[in-house]
Design a protein around this motif. Structure first.
Motif, mmCIF file in Angstrom:
data_model
loop_
_atom_site.group_PDB
_atom_site.id
_atom_site.type_symbol
_atom_site.label_atom_id
_atom_site.label_comp_id
_atom_site.label_asym_id
_atom_site.label_seq_id
_atom_site.Cartn_x
_atom_site.Cartn_y
_atom_site.Cartn_z
ATOM 1 N N GLN A 269 38.319 44.819 31.499
ATOM 2 C CA GLN A 269 38.558 45.516 30.238
ATOM 3 C C GLN A 269 37.377 45.307 29.292
ATOM 4 O OE1 GLN A 269 42.344 45.143 28.257
ATOM 5 N NE2 GLN A 269 43.409 44.700 30.184
ATOM 6 N N ASP B 253 38.836 46.251 37.207
ATOM 7 C CA ASP B 253 39.836 45.509 36.429
ATOM 8 C C ASP B 253 39.288 44.964 35.118
ATOM 9 O OD1 ASP B 253 41.774 45.728 38.594
ATOM 10 O OD2 ASP B 253 40.497 44.292 39.654
ATOM 11 N N SER C 254 40.258 49.201 30.698
ATOM 12 C CA SER C 254 39.636 48.763 31.940
ATOM 13 C C SER C 254 38.704 49.856 32.443
ATOM 14 C CB SER C 254 40.688 48.433 32.994
ATOM 15 O OG SER C 254 41.286 49.622 33.496
ATOM 16 N N HIS D 6 39.002 37.653 29.895
ATOM 17 C CA HIS D 6 39.981 38.025 30.919
ATOM 18 C C HIS D 6 40.808 36.802 31.294
ATOM 19 C CE1 HIS D 6 41.418 40.345 34.403
ATOM 20 N NE2 HIS D 6 41.349 39.215 35.057
#
Length: 324
Positions: free
Chosen positions: A218, A216, A255, A133
């Motif tokens: 993924q 958030d 996500s 991320h």
């Protein structure tokens, strides 16, 4: 070509049962082995396969049914889960690494031509740099691994053992590194490791899902049936394979919030609350990534859409609910 004979270890687990179904659908004769005689996930398979209760840590116990069945190919799924391996490292290596060594020794002894090993995204270990991320650059099989937990090391050790066998007289060895697999049976068997599956099961069963963080985050997801078909595709591939390690996933990041939205599109009244942020699995390090699956095109793998997998999962759960 005559009848193809395939032996499967860990055959009655949440992934193994789909592998068996895929094999049977292609007319393959199957020896299903497991350390427990538990067909609770596969009652439809009881009379369709030969079964042997086998502990992969015991070579002689493993050898006997394989000598009798004389498989052409082996699919090796038997393993203990990350939490159990971390709690008992000795047992983790005994089952996950030495179990693989035993399977390979038996494979050579009985003349098996190919062993397909179900590895894991855990082989990459901690996801770092631009693979993590917020960039999520796809990880390829050539990228460096950063094993962190016992389970990670056992998967890499198994891959190394298999590659060594392949270099020194066979059998051919293929390792599939899977993205996060979701599907029926995982919640009951894999517990806290099955958040993606739990979201779908809860939605269909009218149970609210409440996750404190991670909307958030993924990750790469693949439905269990698609994963099983990939295993069988590479097992039955008629030519020698160019590589020993292949990524198997959707090839895109989803996500957890988006995943929940897809579930809601199939189950509109689903109650799903997910807090913002990352690491919904509470690993403490990042195991979340997106796979580059280009290499697997070699044996015909096409990365499936997460949406279609969730839709199939919902239909399967609704069918089970209606029959109960």
């Amino acid at each position: 070509m005559g009848e193809v004979r395939v032996a499967v270890t860990g055959a009655l687990g949440v992934n193994g049962v789909f592998v068996i179904r895929s094999l049977l659908s292609r007319g393959v004769s199957v020896l299903a082995t497991s350390h427990r005689h538990d067909f609770s996930l596969a009652r439809d398979l009881v009379d369709l396969v030969e079964f042997s209760r086998v502990d992969v840590t015991r070579y002689e116990e493993l050898l006997e049914p394989f000598e009798r069945f004389k498989p052409d190919l082996i699919i090796h799924l038997a393993a203990i889960l990350p939490v159990e391996a971390q709690h008992d490292p000795h047992r983790g290596f005994e089952v996950n690494a030495m179990g693989t060594a035993n399977v390979l020794k038996v494979a050579r002894e009985v003349g098996v031509t190919r062993v397909v090993f179900t590895s894991s995204k855990a082989a990459y270990g901690e996801v770092r740099g631009r693979h993590a991320h917020p960039w999520y650059e796809p990880i390829s099989e050539n990228d460096r691994c950063h094993p962190w937990a016992v389970y990670d090391f056992t998967k890499l050790a198994s891959e190394g053992i298999g590659e060594n066998y392949a270099r020194t007289g066979g059998p051919e060895f293929v390792s599939l590194r899977f993205a996060t697999i979701f599907g029926p049976g995982k919640v009951g068997k894999h517990g806290p490791m099955s958040i993606a599956s739990a979201i779908v099961e809860n939605a269909v069963n009218g149970v609210k899902t409440d996750i404190l963080q991670g909307a958030d985050q993924q990750d790469d997801y693949i439905y269990a049936v698609d994963a099983a078909d990939a295993i069988v595709d590479v097992t039955l591939f008629p030519n020698e394979l160019e590589h020993t390690v292949y990524n198997i996933g959707s090839g895109r990041g989803t996500s957890l919030g988006e995943y929940a939205d897809i579930v809601r599109s199939f189950v509109p009244d689903a109650e799903i609350e997910i807090g913002s942020g990352l690491d919904h699995m509470n690993f403490g390090v990042s195991y979340y990534s997106v796979f580059d699956c280009t290499r697997a095109l070699e044996f015909g793998f096409t990365p499936p859409e997460v949406r279609s997998g969730i839709g199939s999962f919902v239909k399967e759960l609704e069918k089970e609910r209606d029959l109960s």
